[in-house]
Design a protein around this motif. Structure first.
Motif, PDB file in Angstrom:
ATOM      1  N   LEU A 167       0.838  -1.196   0.000  1.00 14.95           N
ATOM      2  CA  LEU A 167       0.000   0.000   0.000  1.00 14.95           C
ATOM      3  C   LEU A 167       0.874   1.248   0.000  1.00 14.95           C
ATOM      4  O   LEU A 167       1.801   1.357   0.804  1.00 14.95           O
ATOM      5  N   GLU A 168       0.554   2.195  -0.881  1.00 18.87           N
ATOM      6  CA  GLU A 168       1.235   3.480  -0.875  1.00 18.87           C
ATOM      7  C   GLU A 168       0.215   4.575  -0.626  1.00 18.87           C
ATOM      8  O   GLU A 168      -0.808   4.652  -1.317  1.00 18.87           O
ATOM      9  N   LEU A 169       0.485   5.431   0.356  1.00 13.49           N
ATOM     10  CA  LEU A 169      -0.449   6.467   0.792  1.00 13.49           C
ATOM     11  C   LEU A 169       0.002   7.835   0.287  1.00 13.49           C
ATOM     12  O   LEU A 169       1.172   8.199   0.424  1.00 13.49           O
ATOM     13  N   ASP A 170      -0.942   8.578  -0.299  1.00 14.20           N
ATOM     14  CA  ASP A 170      -0.659   9.921  -0.797  1.00 14.20           C
ATOM     15  C   ASP A 170      -1.730  10.895  -0.294  1.00 14.20           C
ATOM     16  O   ASP A 170      -2.848  10.484   0.042  1.00 14.20           O
ATOM     17  N   VAL A 171      -1.378  12.170  -0.270  1.00 20.24           N
ATOM     18  CA  VAL A 171      -2.240  13.215   0.280  1.00 20.24           C
ATOM     19  C   VAL A 171      -2.372  14.356  -0.724  1.00 20.24           C
ATOM     20  O   VAL A 171      -1.370  14.835  -1.269  1.00 20.24           O
ATOM     21  N   VAL A 172      -3.607  14.794  -0.962  1.00 20.23           N
ATOM     22  CA  VAL A 172      -3.873  15.975  -1.791  1.00 20.23           C
ATOM     23  C   VAL A 172      -4.483  17.050  -0.894  1.00 20.23           C
ATOM     24  O   VAL A 172      -5.614  16.896  -0.413  1.00 20.23           O
ATOM     25  N   PRO A 173      -3.775  18.149  -0.623  1.00 17.06           N
ATOM     26  CA  PRO A 173      -4.322  19.205   0.234  1.00 17.06           C
ATOM     27  C   PRO A 173      -5.549  19.868  -0.396  1.00 17.06           C
ATOM     28  O   PRO A 173      -5.596  20.132  -1.601  1.00 17.06           O
ATOM     29  N   LEU A 174      -6.553  20.137   0.455  1.00 18.52           N
ATOM     30  CA  LEU A 174      -7.788  20.782   0.031  1.00 18.52           C
ATOM     31  C   LEU A 174      -8.105  21.962   0.936  1.00 18.52           C
ATOM     32  O   LEU A 174      -7.651  22.023   2.081  1.00 18.52           O
ATOM     33  N   GLU A 175      -8.931  22.868   0.417  1.00 16.51           N
ATOM     34  CA  GLU A 175      -9.521  23.911   1.242  1.00 16.51           C
ATOM     35  C   GLU A 175     -11.010  23.973   0.921  1.00 16.51           C
ATOM     36  O   GLU A 175     -11.429  23.673  -0.192  1.00 16.51           O
ATOM     37  N   LEU A 176     -11.808  24.330   1.912  1.00 17.89           N
ATOM     38  CA  LEU A 176     -13.249  24.443   1.733  1.00 17.89           C
ATOM     39  C   LEU A 176     -13.634  25.916   1.694  1.00 17.89           C
ATOM     40  O   LEU A 176     -13.263  26.682   2.590  1.00 17.89           O
ATOM     41  N   VAL A 177     -14.366  26.302   0.672  1.00 19.16           N
ATOM     42  CA  VAL A 177     -14.867  27.664   0.529  1.00 19.16           C
ATOM     43  C   VAL A 177     -16.383  27.570   0.415  1.00 19.16           C
ATOM     44  O   VAL A 177     -16.903  26.961  -0.526  1.00 19.16           O
TER      45      VAL A 177
END
Length: 379
Positions: free
Chosen positions: A325-335
C-alpha cells in the motif's frame, strides 16, 4: 481508471475459522510501499512423481493482479442549502480518478417528514437528492457510523439506507439491527475484494447505561471494543484489504487521544490494513502500525460550517498492489463548504503541518507519505 465496483453486505457473522491474524511487518523504507501481510503468495511449488524413482519440482507463477487506487475523504453533509451549490464541482476529477472513493456521510438523508428528531443541539438532515450528488461525483461507499446517522432516529437511518441502495452506493456502520451495523460491506474492485467496517465512538452517553438502546449503530464506545475487533476479524476473513472507517477524537484537536492509538493497534492486530478516522473537523496525523496505515482524522470534506482551521482538509489516496500500500495526500480547502485543491503555498504549509502531527512519517512535496521524524508534536 475504470470504475469496476460491485458490493454486498455480509449480514451474519462468518465462522471463526474464516478469521485470521496478520503477520507483523516492519514499516517500509523511504520510497517503498508498505507490504500487505495477508496477500497470497505469487509462486507455489509442487512435487510431481514421474515413472522413475526421482521427482521433479515444478514452479507455477500466477500473473499479479492489476493495482487499484482507493480514495478517502472526511465529513460530508448537504445541509444549509449546500446541495444546491454544486458541492463537488471543484473536485470531480479528483474524486473520479481512483477506482473507488469513500467518505463519512455525516447526515441523515431523508424527506422532511421522515423520522422524529432527537433532542440535541446540532441536527443534520440532507435532502434525498444528496444521494444523486454522491453518485455523480464518483463516491462509491459511505460510512454511516457517526453522531448524526440517528439524528432522526431509526426511521431516518432506514430511509437513508433505502436511498443509498437505490443509488448503488455501498454503506456500512449502521443498519436495521446490530448484526447489520457491524457487518462488513465487501466491495469488489477489479480483482480485489475490499472489506469495509465502520464504527463510532461519539455519543457514547446514548449507550452508557443501556448498551442495547441504539442497536442501529456500530459503536466503538467503552464496552463495545471487543465487538469492533470481532467485526474487523470477520472482514479480514472475507477480503484482501480491510478498511476501518471510524468516528472518534476531540473536535478541533489535531492530536489523537491515547485510546485512538490503542484501538487502532487492536484493529490492526485483528486484520485491518487501513484505519480512516473522522469527527474532529480538522486533520490529524498519520501512523503506520505493523504495516497498516492509520489516518487519525480526514477533517471536513463537503461541509457547510467549515471555517478557519476546519476548512483546511485533504483527500487521501491509497494505491493497492501486490507489493503493498502506498499512501498519498492531496491538500484541500473548503470555501462556502465546497472543497477545492489548494494553491502551492498553502498546500505546502498543510503538508508540513500534517507531517508535524504524524508519528514517524512525513508528507513530501509530491504528497507521498514517507518515513519522517520519529516524534512530532503529538508524540
Amino acid at each position: 481508471m475504470p470504475r469496476l465496483v460491485s458490493w454486498f453486505v455480509v449480514a451474519a457473522l462468518v465462522a471463526s475459522a474464516c478469521a485470521h491474524s496478520p503477520v507483523a511487518t516492519a514499516p517500509a523504507a523511504a520510497g517503498e510501499a508498505t507490504p500487505l501481510a495477508s496477500l497470497p503468495a505469487l509462486t507455489t511449488t509442487t512435487r510431481t512423481p514421474t515413472t522413475t524413482t526421482t521427482t521433479t519440482t515444478t514452479t507455477t507463477t500466477s500473473a499479479p493482479r492489476p493495482s487499484i487506487v482507493l480514495g478517502f475523504a472526511g465529513d460530508t453533509s448537504f445541509t444549509h442549502g449546500l446541495d444546491r451549490r454544486d458541492p463537488f464541482g471543484e473536485v470531480i476529477d479528483l474524486l473520479t480518478a481512483p477506482d473507488l472513493t469513500a467518505v463519512n456521510l455525516e447526515t441523515t438523508v431523508a424527506e422532511p417528514d421522515v423520522g422524529r428528531r432527537v433532542n440535541k443541539t446540532y441536527i443534520f438532515k440532507s435532502p434525498p437528492r444528496s444521494i444523486d450528488l454522491l453518485a455523480a461525483a464518483g463516491i462509491d461507499a459511505v460510512s454511516l457510523a457517526n453522531n448524526h446517522t440517528l439524528d432522526y432516529r431509526r426511521a431516518g437511518l432506514l430511509r437513508t439506507i433505502e436511498l443509498l441502495d437505490a443509488g448503488s452506493i455501498a454503506h456500512f456502520g449502521g443498519g436495521e439491527d446490530d448484526s447489520r451495523a457491524y457487518a462488513p460491506a465487501i466491495v469488489e474492485v477489479g480483482e480485489w475484494r475490499i472489506g469495509f467496517v465502520g464504527f463510532t465512538r461519539v455519543e457514547c452517553a446514548w449507550v452508557a447505561d443501556d448498551p442495547a438502546r441504539w442497536p442501529e449503530a456500530a459503536w466503538a464506545c467503552p464496552g463495545f471494543e471487543d465487538r469492533t475487533v470481532a467485526a474487523v476479524a470477520d472482514a479480514a476473513g472475507l477480503a484482501d484489504v480491510v478498511v476501518v472507517m471510524v468516528h472518534w477524537g476531540i473536535e478541533k484537536d489535531h492530536c489523537p487521544q491515547p485510546y485512538q492509538r490503542a484501538l487502532a493497534r487492536d484493529w490492526v492486530e485483528a486484520g485491518a490494513d487501513l484505519v480512516i478516522g473522522s469527527h474532529p473537523h480538522v486533520l490529524q496525523g498519520i501512523e503506520n502500525i505493523d504495516g497498516s496505515w492509520i489516518v487519525y482524522s480526514t477533517g471536513n470534506f463537503a461541509f457547510p460550517s467549515a471555517r478557519g482551521p476546519s476548512a483546511r482538509s485533504a483527500y487521501f489516496t491509497v494505491e493497492v498492489s501486490e507489493q503493498g500500500l502506498e499512501l498519498d495526500v492531496v491538500p484541500l480547502e473548503l470555501v462556502g463548504g465546497r472543497p477545492r485543491t489548494m494553491s502551492p503555498g498553502p498546500a505546502g504549509a498543510l503538508r508540513d503541518d500534517l507531517s508535524r502531527w504524524s508519528f514517524g512519517f512525513a508528507v513530501d512535496g509530491d504528497g507521498t507519505v514517507i518515513p519522517g521524524e520519529a516524534s512530532g508534536v503529538c508524540g
